[in-house]
Design an enzyme around this catalytic site. Structure first.
Site, short mmCIF file in Angstrom:
data_model
loop_
_atom_site.label_atom_id
_atom_site.label_comp_id
_atom_site.label_asym_id
_atom_site.label_seq_id
_atom_site.Cartn_x
_atom_site.Cartn_y
_atom_site.Cartn_z
N ARG A 242 0.78 -1.07 -0.01
CA ARG A 242 -0.05 0.05 -0.02
C ARG A 242 0.69 1.26 -0.20
O ARG A 242 1.89 1.29 0.83
CB ARG A 242 -0.81 -0.08 1.33
N HIS A 290 -1.37 -0.05 -10.13
CA HIS A 290 -2.09 -0.99 -9.23
C HIS A 290 -2.37 -2.48 -9.91
O HIS A 290 -3.52 -2.80 -9.89
CB HIS A 290 -3.27 -0.56 -8.47
C1 OXD Z 1 -5.57 -6.18 -2.94
C2 OXD Z 1 -5.24 -4.99 -3.94
O1 OXD Z 1 -5.53 -5.96 -1.74
O2 OXD Z 1 -5.74 -5.16 -4.97
O3 OXD Z 1 -5.82 -7.29 -3.21
O4 OXD Z 1 -4.82 -4.00 -3.65
#
Ligand code: OXD
Length: 327
Positions: A242, A290
Protein backbone atom coordinates in the site's frame (compact mmCIF):
# COMPACT_ATOMS: atom_id res chain seq x y z
CA UNK A 1 -30.73 -36.86 -16.68
CA UNK A 2 -27.27 -36.00 -17.89
CA UNK A 3 -24.63 -37.25 -15.38
CA UNK A 4 -23.22 -33.75 -14.93
CA UNK A 5 -26.72 -32.40 -14.10
CA UNK A 6 -27.11 -35.16 -11.53
CA UNK A 7 -23.78 -34.11 -9.95
CA UNK A 8 -24.90 -30.51 -9.90
CA UNK A 9 -28.14 -31.43 -8.13
CA UNK A 10 -26.27 -33.48 -5.54
CA UNK A 11 -23.94 -30.58 -4.85
CA UNK A 12 -26.87 -28.19 -4.40
CA UNK A 13 -27.42 -27.24 -0.73
CA UNK A 14 -30.86 -28.03 0.78
CA UNK A 15 -33.28 -25.08 0.71
CA UNK A 16 -32.91 -24.32 4.42
CA UNK A 17 -29.14 -24.29 4.00
CA UNK A 18 -29.15 -21.68 1.29
CA UNK A 19 -28.08 -18.18 2.19
CA UNK A 20 -28.60 -15.61 -0.57
CA UNK A 21 -25.45 -13.98 -1.87
CA UNK A 22 -25.04 -10.40 -2.95
CA UNK A 23 -22.17 -9.72 -5.34
CA UNK A 24 -21.48 -5.99 -5.23
CA UNK A 25 -18.64 -5.40 -7.61
CA UNK A 26 -17.95 -3.70 -10.97
CA UNK A 27 -17.49 -7.20 -12.44
CA UNK A 28 -20.57 -8.63 -10.69
CA UNK A 29 -21.93 -10.37 -13.80
CA UNK A 30 -18.67 -12.28 -14.35
CA UNK A 31 -18.60 -13.31 -10.69
CA UNK A 32 -22.22 -14.47 -10.93
CA UNK A 33 -21.42 -16.78 -13.84
CA UNK A 34 -18.43 -18.21 -12.00
CA UNK A 35 -20.41 -18.71 -8.78
CA UNK A 36 -23.43 -20.30 -10.48
CA UNK A 37 -21.12 -23.01 -11.81
CA UNK A 38 -19.87 -23.69 -8.28
CA UNK A 39 -22.97 -23.06 -6.16
CA UNK A 40 -25.93 -24.09 -8.34
CA UNK A 41 -29.28 -23.10 -6.94
CA UNK A 42 -28.01 -20.41 -4.59
CA UNK A 43 -29.77 -17.09 -5.21
CA UNK A 44 -27.29 -14.42 -6.32
CA UNK A 45 -28.17 -10.75 -6.43
CA UNK A 46 -25.94 -8.32 -8.31
CA UNK A 47 -24.94 -4.72 -7.89
CA UNK A 48 -22.20 -3.05 -9.87
CA UNK A 49 -22.19 0.36 -8.19
CA UNK A 50 -24.26 2.56 -5.92
CA UNK A 51 -28.02 2.18 -6.73
CA UNK A 52 -29.87 5.38 -7.74
CA UNK A 53 -31.47 5.42 -4.29
CA UNK A 54 -30.57 3.19 -1.30
CA UNK A 55 -32.26 -0.20 -1.67
CA UNK A 56 -32.37 -2.93 0.94
CA UNK A 57 -30.96 -6.39 0.20
CA UNK A 58 -31.86 -9.51 2.20
CA UNK A 59 -28.55 -11.23 1.43
CA UNK A 60 -26.63 -12.57 4.42
CA UNK A 61 -23.44 -13.02 2.41
CA UNK A 62 -21.56 -10.44 0.39
CA UNK A 63 -18.73 -10.74 -2.12
CA UNK A 64 -17.37 -7.29 -2.85
CA UNK A 65 -14.64 -4.70 -3.18
CA UNK A 66 -14.78 -0.93 -2.58
CA UNK A 67 -18.39 -0.51 -1.45
CA UNK A 68 -20.20 2.85 -1.72
CA UNK A 69 -20.49 4.93 1.49
CA UNK A 70 -23.94 3.89 2.74
CA UNK A 71 -23.69 0.24 1.64
CA UNK A 72 -24.00 -1.44 5.04
CA UNK A 73 -27.23 0.42 5.90
CA UNK A 74 -28.78 -1.39 2.93
CA UNK A 75 -27.70 -4.82 4.18
CA UNK A 76 -29.47 -5.42 7.51
CA UNK A 77 -29.11 -9.23 7.36
CA UNK A 78 -25.42 -9.27 6.45
CA UNK A 79 -23.36 -11.80 8.42
CA UNK A 80 -20.28 -12.43 6.29
CA UNK A 81 -18.37 -10.41 3.71
CA UNK A 82 -15.60 -11.81 1.52
CA UNK A 83 -13.37 -9.19 -0.08
CA UNK A 84 -12.19 -10.00 -3.60
CA UNK A 85 -8.75 -8.63 -2.70
CA UNK A 86 -6.15 -9.36 -0.04
CA UNK A 87 -5.80 -5.99 1.68
CA UNK A 88 -8.82 -5.03 3.77
CA UNK A 89 -7.44 -1.79 5.23
CA UNK A 90 -10.05 0.45 3.56
CA UNK A 91 -12.89 -1.81 4.56
CA UNK A 92 -11.77 -2.00 8.19
CA UNK A 93 -11.30 1.78 8.30
CA UNK A 94 -15.04 2.32 7.62
CA UNK A 95 -17.02 3.27 10.67
CA UNK A 96 -20.23 1.71 9.31
CA UNK A 97 -18.94 -1.88 9.05
CA UNK A 98 -20.98 -3.68 11.74
CA UNK A 99 -18.95 -5.53 14.41
CA UNK A 100 -21.13 -8.60 13.87
CA UNK A 101 -20.10 -9.04 10.23
CA UNK A 102 -17.31 -11.55 9.69
CA UNK A 103 -14.73 -10.54 7.09
CA UNK A 104 -12.59 -12.83 4.96
CA UNK A 105 -9.90 -11.95 2.43
CA UNK A 106 -9.15 -13.57 -0.90
CA UNK A 107 -5.70 -14.83 -1.79
CA UNK A 108 -6.33 -15.43 -5.50
CA UNK A 109 -3.03 -15.84 -7.30
CA UNK A 110 -1.68 -12.68 -5.69
CA UNK A 111 1.50 -14.42 -4.49
CA UNK A 112 2.51 -15.69 -7.94
CA UNK A 113 1.52 -12.41 -9.59
CA UNK A 114 3.36 -10.14 -7.16
CA UNK A 115 6.39 -12.43 -7.28
CA UNK A 116 6.65 -12.23 -11.07
CA UNK A 117 6.22 -8.47 -10.91
CA UNK A 118 8.94 -8.13 -8.28
CA UNK A 119 11.43 -10.45 -9.95
CA UNK A 120 10.69 -8.86 -13.33
CA UNK A 121 11.40 -5.33 -12.11
CA UNK A 122 14.47 -6.35 -10.11
CA UNK A 123 15.90 -8.03 -13.20
CA UNK A 124 14.90 -5.03 -15.31
CA UNK A 125 16.88 -2.85 -12.91
CA UNK A 126 19.97 -5.05 -12.71
CA UNK A 127 20.04 -5.83 -16.43
CA UNK A 128 19.78 -2.10 -17.19
CA UNK A 129 17.31 -2.76 -19.94
CA UNK A 130 16.41 0.92 -20.27
CA UNK A 131 20.06 1.94 -20.69
CA UNK A 132 20.64 -0.65 -23.40
CA UNK A 133 17.45 0.39 -25.20
CA UNK A 134 18.56 4.03 -25.10
CA UNK A 135 22.02 3.07 -26.33
CA UNK A 136 20.56 0.94 -29.09
CA UNK A 137 18.35 3.84 -30.21
CA UNK A 138 21.49 5.99 -30.52
CA UNK A 139 23.58 3.21 -32.10
CA UNK A 140 25.87 3.08 -29.06
CA UNK A 141 27.87 -0.12 -28.34
CA UNK A 142 28.77 0.15 -24.67
CA UNK A 143 29.20 -2.63 -22.11
CA UNK A 144 27.87 -1.80 -18.64
CA UNK A 145 28.44 -3.58 -15.32
CA UNK A 146 26.52 -6.86 -15.15
CA UNK A 147 25.32 -7.44 -11.55
CA UNK A 148 23.42 -10.64 -10.71
CA UNK A 149 20.30 -11.13 -8.64
CA UNK A 150 22.17 -14.18 -7.33
CA UNK A 151 24.71 -11.90 -5.61
CA UNK A 152 22.13 -9.67 -3.98
CA UNK A 153 20.43 -9.57 -0.60
CA UNK A 154 16.76 -8.68 -0.73
CA UNK A 155 14.66 -7.91 2.34
CA UNK A 156 10.91 -8.50 2.35
CA UNK A 157 8.64 -6.84 4.89
CA UNK A 158 5.62 -9.11 5.29
CA UNK A 159 5.98 -12.84 4.80
CA UNK A 160 2.36 -13.85 4.26
CA UNK A 161 1.20 -15.50 1.04
CA UNK A 162 2.54 -12.68 -1.12
CA UNK A 163 5.85 -12.14 0.68
CA UNK A 164 6.60 -15.85 0.90
CA UNK A 165 5.87 -16.38 -2.82
CA UNK A 166 8.32 -13.55 -3.60
CA UNK A 167 10.90 -15.16 -1.28
CA UNK A 168 10.48 -18.51 -3.02
CA UNK A 169 11.00 -17.09 -6.53
CA UNK A 170 13.99 -14.97 -5.47
CA UNK A 171 15.58 -17.97 -3.76
CA UNK A 172 15.32 -19.85 -7.06
CA UNK A 173 17.53 -17.12 -8.55
CA UNK A 174 20.08 -17.66 -5.78
CA UNK A 175 19.24 -14.38 -4.01
CA UNK A 176 19.85 -14.16 -0.28
CA UNK A 177 16.39 -13.37 1.08
CA UNK A 178 15.80 -11.89 4.51
CA UNK A 179 12.43 -10.94 5.86
CA UNK A 180 10.27 -9.44 8.54
CA UNK A 181 7.31 -11.25 10.03
CA UNK A 182 5.23 -10.55 13.15
CA UNK A 183 7.23 -13.22 15.02
CA UNK A 184 10.81 -14.20 14.17
CA UNK A 185 10.21 -17.89 13.46
CA UNK A 186 12.22 -19.80 10.83
CA UNK A 187 10.53 -19.78 7.42
CA UNK A 188 11.39 -21.54 4.15
CA UNK A 189 13.37 -19.50 1.59
CA UNK A 190 14.29 -16.83 4.13
CA UNK A 191 17.84 -16.89 5.49
CA UNK A 192 17.04 -14.61 8.39
CA UNK A 193 13.65 -13.67 9.79
CA UNK A 194 13.30 -10.55 11.93
CA UNK A 195 10.38 -9.92 14.27
CA UNK A 196 8.28 -6.88 13.42
CA UNK A 197 9.70 -4.87 16.33
CA UNK A 198 13.26 -5.46 14.98
CA UNK A 199 12.57 -4.64 11.32
CA UNK A 200 14.99 -1.73 11.10
CA UNK A 201 17.91 -4.04 11.94
CA UNK A 202 17.46 -5.77 8.57
CA UNK A 203 17.81 -2.61 6.49
CA UNK A 204 21.63 -2.11 6.35
CA UNK A 205 21.89 -5.42 4.45
CA UNK A 206 19.02 -4.82 2.00
CA UNK A 207 20.20 -4.02 -1.52
CA UNK A 208 16.53 -4.17 -2.38
CA UNK A 209 13.55 -3.93 -0.05
CA UNK A 210 10.15 -5.35 -0.98
CA UNK A 211 7.00 -4.22 0.85
CA UNK A 212 4.35 -6.93 1.06
CA UNK A 213 2.85 -6.09 4.43
CA UNK A 214 -0.77 -5.07 5.18
CA UNK A 215 -1.49 -1.41 5.89
CA UNK A 216 -2.25 -1.12 9.60
CA UNK A 217 -1.68 1.53 12.26
CA UNK A 218 1.75 -0.04 12.83
CA UNK A 219 2.87 -0.05 9.19
CA UNK A 220 1.46 3.31 8.04
CA UNK A 221 4.44 5.54 7.24
CA UNK A 222 6.95 2.98 8.57
CA UNK A 223 9.29 3.52 5.60
CA UNK A 224 10.49 6.95 6.59
CA UNK A 225 13.64 8.80 5.59
CA UNK A 226 15.70 7.18 8.36
CA UNK A 227 14.68 3.74 7.11
CA UNK A 228 15.50 4.52 3.48
CA UNK A 229 18.87 6.01 4.40
CA UNK A 230 19.73 2.96 6.51
CA UNK A 231 19.59 0.88 3.34
CA UNK A 232 22.85 0.81 1.37
CA UNK A 233 23.35 3.64 -1.15
CA UNK A 234 22.23 2.53 -4.61
CA UNK A 235 19.55 0.13 -3.37
CA UNK A 236 16.03 -0.41 -4.70
CA UNK A 237 12.54 -0.36 -3.23
CA UNK A 238 9.57 -2.36 -4.52
CA UNK A 239 6.11 -1.58 -3.12
CA UNK A 240 3.34 -4.06 -3.91
CA UNK A 241 1.54 -3.43 -0.60
CA UNK A 242 0.00 0.00 0.00
CA UNK A 243 1.29 3.48 -0.84
CA UNK A 244 0.75 4.85 2.67
CA UNK A 245 3.39 2.50 4.09
CA UNK A 246 6.05 4.77 2.58
CA UNK A 247 6.45 8.44 3.50
CA UNK A 248 6.08 10.22 0.17
CA UNK A 249 8.51 13.07 0.87
CA UNK A 250 11.21 10.73 2.12
CA UNK A 251 10.82 8.58 -0.97
CA UNK A 252 11.19 11.56 -3.30
CA UNK A 253 14.15 12.97 -1.41
CA UNK A 254 16.07 9.69 -1.49
CA UNK A 255 15.28 9.11 -5.16
CA UNK A 256 16.27 12.63 -6.16
CA UNK A 257 19.67 12.51 -4.48
CA UNK A 258 20.29 9.01 -5.84
CA UNK A 259 20.50 7.24 -2.47
CA UNK A 260 17.73 5.02 -3.81
CA UNK A 261 18.68 3.86 -7.28
CA UNK A 262 15.21 2.67 -8.13
CA UNK A 263 11.69 2.62 -6.69
CA UNK A 264 9.16 0.29 -8.28
CA UNK A 265 5.77 1.54 -7.17
CA UNK A 266 2.51 -0.22 -7.90
CA UNK A 267 0.50 1.38 -5.10
CA UNK A 268 -0.01 4.96 -3.99
CA UNK A 269 -1.58 6.84 -1.14
CA UNK A 270 -3.97 8.35 -3.67
CA UNK A 271 -5.07 6.24 -6.65
CA UNK A 272 -5.10 6.94 -9.54
CA UNK A 273 -1.80 8.72 -8.93
CA UNK A 274 -2.69 12.44 -9.37
CA UNK A 275 -1.46 13.98 -12.66
CA UNK A 276 0.71 16.47 -10.75
CA UNK A 277 2.55 13.83 -8.71
CA UNK A 278 6.31 14.30 -9.15
CA UNK A 279 6.63 10.52 -9.29
CA UNK A 280 5.35 10.48 -12.89
CA UNK A 281 8.47 12.23 -14.10
CA UNK A 282 11.00 11.01 -11.55
CA UNK A 283 13.60 9.09 -13.62
CA UNK A 284 14.38 6.61 -10.83
CA UNK A 285 10.72 5.77 -10.17
CA UNK A 286 8.79 3.07 -12.04
CA UNK A 287 5.07 3.68 -11.74
CA UNK A 288 2.46 1.02 -12.49
CA UNK A 289 -1.32 1.44 -11.95
CA UNK A 290 -1.98 -1.11 -9.16
CA UNK A 291 -1.56 -4.12 -11.44
CA UNK A 292 1.08 -6.16 -9.62
CA UNK A 293 -1.52 -8.61 -8.31
CA UNK A 294 -4.97 -8.15 -9.88
CA UNK A 295 -8.05 -10.06 -8.69
CA UNK A 296 -8.96 -12.86 -11.10
CA UNK A 297 -12.52 -14.16 -11.18
CA UNK A 298 -11.92 -17.94 -11.30
CA UNK A 299 -9.53 -18.47 -8.35
CA UNK A 300 -11.51 -16.03 -6.23
CA UNK A 301 -14.78 -17.79 -7.09
CA UNK A 302 -13.13 -21.08 -6.00
CA UNK A 303 -12.10 -19.60 -2.67
CA UNK A 304 -15.45 -17.94 -2.11
CA UNK A 305 -17.46 -21.07 -2.97
CA UNK A 306 -15.35 -23.20 -0.60
CA UNK A 307 -15.84 -20.61 2.14
CA UNK A 308 -19.57 -20.43 1.40
CA UNK A 309 -19.89 -24.17 2.06
CA UNK A 310 -17.95 -23.71 5.30
CA UNK A 311 -20.21 -20.83 6.28
CA UNK A 312 -23.34 -22.87 5.63
CA UNK A 313 -21.88 -25.83 7.57
CA UNK A 314 -20.86 -23.64 10.50
CA UNK A 315 -17.17 -24.46 9.95
CA UNK A 316 -14.29 -22.00 10.42
CA UNK A 317 -13.86 -19.70 7.43
CA UNK A 318 -10.57 -19.54 5.58
CA UNK A 319 -8.54 -16.34 5.66
CA UNK A 320 -10.78 -14.71 8.21
CA UNK A 321 -9.61 -11.26 9.20
CA UNK A 322 -8.72 -10.54 12.79
CA UNK A 323 -10.03 -7.01 13.08
CA UNK A 324 -7.84 -6.18 16.08
CA UNK A 325 -4.72 -6.99 13.99
CA UNK A 326 -6.05 -5.29 10.87
CA UNK A 327 -5.55 -8.21 8.46
C1 OXD B 1 -5.54 -6.23 -2.83
C2 OXD B 1 -5.34 -5.19 -3.84
O1 OXD B 1 -5.41 -5.95 -1.64
O2 OXD B 1 -5.83 -5.33 -4.96
O3 OXD B 1 -5.83 -7.36 -3.22
O4 OXD B 1 -4.66 -4.21 -3.56
Amino acid sequence: MHPSEEGALQARPAAEEIEPILVWHPRAEEYRRALLARLPGVPIELRTGAPQSPSRSEAGVLLSWALPPDAFQQLPRLRWLQATGAGVDELLARDDLPESVRVTRSLGRFGAQAAEYTVGYLLHWLLRLEDYRRNQDRGVWRQLARPLLADRTVGIIGLGTVGSAIAERLTAFGTNVMGVCHSARPLPNVSRVYAMEDWRRMLPDCEALVLAVPLTAATRGMIDEAALRTMPAGSALVNVARGAIVEADALLATLRDGHLASAVLDVFDQEPLPPDSPLWTEPRAWVTPHIAAPSEIEPIADEFAANYQRFINGEPLQHEVDRSRGY
